[in-house]
Design an enzyme around this catalytic site. Sequence first.
Site, PDB file in Angstrom:
ATOM      1  N   LYS A  57       0.979  -1.095   0.006  1.00  0.00           N
ATOM      2  CA  LYS A  57      -0.157   0.061   0.060  1.00  0.00           C
ATOM      3  C   LYS A  57       0.864   1.153  -0.009  1.00  0.00           C
ATOM      4  O   LYS A  57       2.249   1.115   0.241  1.00  0.00           O
ATOM      5  CB  LYS A  57      -1.004   0.039   1.394  1.00  0.00           C
ATOM      6  CG  LYS A  57      -0.243   0.167   2.495  1.00  0.00           C
ATOM      7  CD  LYS A  57      -1.132   0.651   3.668  1.00  0.00           C
ATOM      8  CE  LYS A  57      -2.201  -0.627   3.880  1.00  0.00           C
ATOM      9  NZ  LYS A  57      -2.782  -0.166   5.071  1.00  0.00           N
ATOM     10  N   LYS A  72      -7.395  -6.180  -1.135  1.00  0.00           N
ATOM     11  CA  LYS A  72      -8.015  -5.480  -0.216  1.00  0.00           C
ATOM     12  C   LYS A  72      -8.873  -4.371  -0.584  1.00  0.00           C
ATOM     13  O   LYS A  72      -8.336  -3.471  -1.119  1.00  0.00           O
ATOM     14  CB  LYS A  72      -7.325  -5.209   1.180  1.00  0.00           C
ATOM     15  CG  LYS A  72      -6.426  -6.389   1.791  1.00  0.00           C
ATOM     16  CD  LYS A  72      -5.419  -5.931   2.469  1.00  0.00           C
ATOM     17  CE  LYS A  72      -5.506  -4.926   3.500  1.00  0.00           C
ATOM     18  NZ  LYS A  72      -4.569  -4.430   4.214  1.00  0.00           N
TER      19      LYS A  72
END
Length: 230
Positions: free
Chosen positions: A28, A90
């Site tokens: 991320k 996700k």
Amino acid sequence: MTRVLVSVRDAAEAQLAAAAGVPFIDLKEPSRGALGGLDPGLIAPIVAQLRASAPQAVISATIGDWPAEAADQVAARCRAVAATGVDHVKAGVVPGPAARALLRQLDALRRTEGLPIVPVLVADDGVPWPLVDAALADGFGLLMLDTVDKRGGSLLQRCALDALQRFVTASRAVQARPGLAGALRAEDWPQLAALAPDFVGFRSAVCAGDRAGTLSAERLSTLMAQRDQA
């Protein structure tokens, strides 16, 4: 044993996490938000590198922070991230009027296209039980609770321990693997391990400075030592 998940932003941090023995590595960009996404073009080579250097590691990546109403953009981003070869994609779900519709769309992507979607349910205001119940009923294999406002307190401060235990127990009852994250600290590990989720996510706890800082080998070592001592 509850697994440690560590979020990394680039190849160097990914290798640092792999060298520390982190079993679950999440890709991320923290400067872009709670679930800030890396560009898929950057994710793919990190995945290839990890497959070679740490083949046992589970790899996930976030799609970025999107409102629930941005259905088409969410779907496109899920497809792009899944195409990089990660094990899990996700996608954040913030409680609100459009949240259930977004969950249904994520479930459709999982069922009809085989995308390895993990809903990340935002728990800044406590465990969002209607979304938890809906996600478990839909049959997602992995499910997470996380927070958006990292400065407003950790998940353990925002959700009662009995509520988190209920989330873990309800997930296990339908063979779903529950995960917990949200400004958690290394010293929280004993409490977290006692809840027995499948995995627990960390970023700020293993960085020099705040979560947008650089991953710290020393802090990673401290976290892994906490896990081994629990």
